[in-house]
Write a protein that holds these residues in place. Structure first.
Motif, mmCIF file in Angstrom:
data_model
loop_
_atom_site.group_PDB
_atom_site.id
_atom_site.type_symbol
_atom_site.label_atom_id
_atom_site.label_comp_id
_atom_site.label_asym_id
_atom_site.label_seq_id
_atom_site.Cartn_x
_atom_site.Cartn_y
_atom_site.Cartn_z
ATOM 1 N N LEU A 28 9.524 -50.486 33.496
ATOM 2 C CA LEU A 28 10.816 -50.968 33.470
ATOM 3 C C LEU A 28 11.165 -50.782 32.019
ATOM 4 C CD1 LEU A 28 10.496 -54.276 35.745
ATOM 5 C CD2 LEU A 28 11.893 -52.152 36.308
ATOM 6 N N TYR A 29 10.291 -51.183 31.028
ATOM 7 C CA TYR A 29 10.622 -51.016 29.664
ATOM 8 C C TYR A 29 11.117 -49.739 29.337
ATOM 9 C CZ TYR A 29 9.747 -51.096 24.555
ATOM 10 O OH TYR A 29 9.780 -50.751 23.060
ATOM 11 N N LEU A 30 10.227 -48.738 29.915
ATOM 12 C CA LEU A 30 10.703 -47.226 29.560
ATOM 13 C C LEU A 30 11.938 -46.971 30.110
ATOM 14 C CD1 LEU A 30 7.317 -45.475 30.268
ATOM 15 C CD2 LEU A 30 8.143 -46.158 27.929
ATOM 16 N N ILE A 31 12.394 -47.610 31.223
ATOM 17 C CA ILE A 31 13.755 -47.377 31.780
ATOM 18 C C ILE A 31 14.817 -47.886 31.143
ATOM 19 C CG2 ILE A 31 15.265 -47.810 33.773
ATOM 20 C CD1 ILE A 31 12.723 -47.537 35.551
ATOM 21 N N ALA A 32 14.362 -49.153 30.470
ATOM 22 C CA ALA A 32 15.394 -50.167 29.829
ATOM 23 C C ALA A 32 15.602 -49.309 28.284
ATOM 24 C CB ALA A 32 15.007 -51.371 29.547
ATOM 25 N N SER A 33 14.758 -48.679 27.818
ATOM 26 C CA SER A 33 14.804 -47.938 26.617
ATOM 27 C C SER A 33 14.807 -46.665 26.497
ATOM 28 C CB SER A 33 13.661 -48.689 25.702
ATOM 29 O OG SER A 33 12.452 -48.230 26.410
ATOM 30 N N GLY A 34 15.200 -46.153 27.518
ATOM 31 C CA GLY A 34 15.418 -44.540 27.891
ATOM 32 C C GLY A 34 16.419 -44.078 27.144
ATOM 33 N N TYR A 35 16.384 -42.721 27.039
ATOM 34 C CA TYR A 35 17.006 -41.875 26.467
ATOM 35 C C TYR A 35 17.617 -40.778 27.143
ATOM 36 C CZ TYR A 35 14.767 -44.230 22.672
ATOM 37 O OH TYR A 35 13.930 -45.286 21.840
ATOM 38 N N THR A 81 20.333 -42.013 16.960
ATOM 39 C CA THR A 81 20.689 -43.134 16.299
ATOM 40 C C THR A 81 19.683 -44.179 16.484
ATOM 41 O OG1 THR A 81 22.234 -44.022 17.702
ATOM 42 C CG2 THR A 81 22.980 -42.552 15.879
ATOM 43 N N SER A 82 19.266 -44.395 18.116
ATOM 44 C CA SER A 82 18.555 -45.373 18.476
ATOM 45 C C SER A 82 16.989 -44.933 18.133
ATOM 46 C CB SER A 82 18.406 -45.470 20.084
ATOM 47 O OG SER A 82 17.890 -46.520 20.451
ATOM 48 N N ILE A 83 16.697 -43.901 18.126
ATOM 49 C CA ILE A 83 15.203 -43.380 17.612
ATOM 50 C C ILE A 83 15.121 -43.812 16.104
ATOM 51 C CG2 ILE A 83 13.498 -41.571 17.611
ATOM 52 C CD1 ILE A 83 15.117 -40.478 19.781
ATOM 53 N N ALA A 84 16.209 -43.583 15.233
ATOM 54 C CA ALA A 84 16.107 -43.334 13.906
ATOM 55 C C ALA A 84 16.081 -45.096 13.753
ATOM 56 C CB ALA A 84 17.271 -43.207 13.373
ATOM 57 N N ALA A 85 16.763 -45.748 14.546
ATOM 58 C CA ALA A 85 16.420 -47.385 14.567
ATOM 59 C C ALA A 85 15.427 -47.963 14.505
ATOM 60 C CB ALA A 85 17.584 -48.095 15.311
ATOM 61 N N PHE A 86 14.599 -47.270 15.543
ATOM 62 C CA PHE A 86 13.033 -47.548 15.939
ATOM 63 C C PHE A 86 12.096 -47.459 14.763
ATOM 64 C CE2 PHE A 86 9.739 -47.287 19.562
ATOM 65 C CZ PHE A 86 9.294 -48.275 19.274
ATOM 66 N N PRO A 115 22.551 -49.258 16.711
ATOM 67 C CA PRO A 115 21.248 -49.529 16.489
ATOM 68 C C PRO A 115 20.912 -49.664 15.066
ATOM 69 C CG PRO A 115 21.408 -48.416 18.448
ATOM 70 C CD PRO A 115 22.532 -48.124 17.706
ATOM 71 N N PRO A 116 20.925 -48.537 14.127
ATOM 72 C CA PRO A 116 20.629 -48.479 12.801
ATOM 73 C C PRO A 116 21.244 -49.590 11.857
ATOM 74 C CG PRO A 116 21.039 -46.234 13.405
ATOM 75 C CD PRO A 116 21.662 -47.329 14.832
ATOM 76 N N LYS A 117 22.474 -49.919 12.237
ATOM 77 C CA LYS A 117 23.078 -51.042 11.337
ATOM 78 C C LYS A 117 22.595 -52.394 11.637
ATOM 79 C CE LYS A 117 27.463 -52.718 9.863
ATOM 80 N NZ LYS A 117 29.024 -52.672 9.899
ATOM 81 N N VAL A 118 22.177 -52.723 13.205
ATOM 82 C CA VAL A 118 21.549 -53.683 13.516
ATOM 83 C C VAL A 118 20.276 -53.943 12.772
ATOM 84 C CG1 VAL A 118 20.794 -55.157 15.648
ATOM 85 C CG2 VAL A 118 22.996 -53.751 15.817
ATOM 86 N N VAL A 119 19.401 -53.076 13.065
ATOM 87 C CA VAL A 119 18.051 -53.206 12.497
ATOM 88 C C VAL A 119 18.042 -53.388 10.987
ATOM 89 C CG1 VAL A 119 15.729 -51.740 11.973
ATOM 90 C CG2 VAL A 119 16.881 -51.528 14.100
#
Length: 500
Positions: A28-35, A81-86, A115-119
């Motif tokens: 479920l986590y992999l689905i929720a955080s999927g790309y 962008t999401s991977i860069a935030a990670f 995501p980068p701005k949030v992080v």
């Protein structure tokens, strides 16, 4: 509570399988955080491994995998962008340099919502918080939460958890409980079940703060059981640190030591500053209880850098700074006592809006002067005595005035609020207002909490001042900390009753 019992299932809660989707929560986590836009199978596999490593607590491994993905990824792809935030998040917690992320991030990503701005906002809010600028850190965390509202996934959850911990540090328990409810909803609505343990871990710290020790231990047990079931380490360290302090307050030294042993089983991994401070305080307390104040004072010196003296978690328990002062004075270490007192004075002086800190400062100063007006301290300083069993440091045990060395600088005068011989009776509304004010809320915050106007709150507060014969919020807070809020006749559970 022994190690096997703490695990909830008979095994060590820190022993998890290698990073592989072996739990339904992993899937479920992999689905929720999927790309979804990634077509490179190798990149997707690495991202999946990085996500699972992250919830297992293997941050270094997760960072290596993420950097390998980004090295081959086109920056024009939406997933970038999401991977860069990670990567930003991992770089801020891995290694000796918390600002490492700044060297690798594209500044343009920080200028637009995403995501980068949030992080970035979350990292900066924690930096401000732990450098003593509490309200700036709190505001930036709230801004991060607003920025993440359109993303109900892991970045929104990240901002929620950080803000819940800050509100807990400031003793705003009603707001913190509501935020923990939002954390729980986000976890389940987004399918991020690997983060489920953090929900009860946050509740355990709120129960500890409220003195509901059995509830705190129940939440800790549930945290560890869920962590074992979900295959996640998220929230486990927080829960173990709470369990250690709770057992000390109950006089259970062996159980506290067992919790600390489990806590250190992940030696070398990142631990949030407030969790690290709580565990360090528990370890100092154990040493002081077993070996006496001199050994306790040595531990304070050795672990000073872990005590988070520049953030509100230093006064998570308002008597904690006073207890450190008392240990130092009992050990004959005037310089250490001065250091502990100066730390809370500086933190309170820089954050006068936070009434909690003013109360903690008052108690620490009272112990330093030996005037006997501090709250009873929760842990006994006598070597060989069981801590936290009700034989707390009594007035007769406090350092005498003659033992206190002259101050290098003039001490600020403590507010001279005498404890009323017969505590006044408050109306139901006055009791609510007094309780919220004692937790550091401003009139406007109290008004928002109770659905009143600031003018009405001020009216009630003036009446409360007259009834208690005080002239300031600091004096009122000290009295309430000593006696507890005075309930009105027939007053039922308040708005801050702790939900399960």
């Amino acid at each position: 509570m022994k190690e096997t019992q703490m695990a909830g299932t008979g095994g060590n809660p820190l022993d998890f399988a290698a990073a592989a989707p072996s739990y339904i929560s992993d899937v479920l986590y992999l689905i929720a955080s999927g790309y979804e836009d990634l077509v490179d199978c190798e990149a997707v596999e690495r991202l999946n491994q990085a996500n699972i490593s992250f919830v297992r607590g293997e941050f270094v491994n997760a960072l290596g995998l993420i950097e390998a993905v980004l090295a081959d990824l086109d920056r024009s792809q939406p997933a970038y962008t999401s991977i860069a935030a990670f990567r930003m998040l991992l770089q801020s917690v891995v290694g000796p340099d918390p600002d490492r992320w700044k060297a690798d991030v594209d500044e343009r990503l920080l200028a637009v919502p995403g995501p980068p701005k949030v992080v970035h906002l979350c990292i900066e809010s924690d930096r401000l918080w732990h450098s003593g600028r509490l309200f700036q850190g709190l505001r930036l965390n709230q801004h991060a939460l607003q920025q993440s509202r359109h993303d109900c996934g892991q970045w929104h959850l990240y901002a929620l958890v950080l803000l819940a911990k800050k509100l807990t540090d400031m003793h705003l328990r009603g707001q913190a409980h509501r935020l923990v409810g939002k954390v729980e909803a986000c976890v389940h609505d987004s399918g991020l079940l690997a983060f489920e343990p953090v929900v009860e871990a946050l509740r355990s710290s709120l129960h500890l703060q409220a003195g509901a020790f059995e509830k705190a231990l129940a939440s800790v047990a549930e945290t560890l059981e869920v962590a074992q079931r979900r295959g996640s380490i998220i929230g486990v360290e927080l829960a173990l640190s709470v369990a250690a302090v709770t057992h000390l307050r109950l006089g259970n030294r062996d159980e506290a030591a067992a919790c600390l042993k489990l806590f250190h089983a992940r030696n070398g991994q990142h631990t949030p500053a407030d969790t690290r401070a709580r565990a360090a305080f528990a370890e100092i307390s154990l040493v002081a209880a077993e070996e006496g104040p001199r050994a306790g004072a040595e531990e304070i010196r050795d672990r000073w850098h872990l005590l988070a003296t520049e953030s509100a978690c230093f006064a998570e328990d308002v008597t904690r700074p006073a207890w450190l002062v008392a240990v130092a004075l009992r050990a004959g270490d005037a310089a250490l006592a001065e250091r502990a007192l100066c730390a809370i004075e500086r933190l309170a002086g820089d954050n006068r809006e936070v009434q909690l800190l003013a109360v903690a400062e008052e108690h620490a100063r009272a112990v330093y002067r030996g005037d006997g007006r501090s709250l009873p301290l929760p842990l006994d300083l006598d070597a060989g005595a069981r801590p936290g069993t009700g034989a707390a440091l009594a007035t007769s045990q406090e350092p005498k005035r003659s033992s206190v060395p002259p101050r290098v600088r003039p001490a600020r005068q403590a507010a001279s609020a005498a404890r009323p011989a017969c505590p006044p009776t408050l109306t139901a509304r006055e009791s609510e207002v007094a309780t919220l004010v004692s937790r550091g809320m401003t009139n406007r915050q109290v008004a928002n909490e109770l659905g009143l106007s600031p003018h009405t709150v001020n009216f009630h507060l003036r009446r409360i001042f007259r009834k208690f014969s005080v002239s300031s919020r600091t004096q009122l807070c000290r009295l309430i900390a000593q006696t507890g809020p005075v309930p009105a006749p027939g007053l039922g559970p308040g708005r801050d009753a702790e939900p399960r």
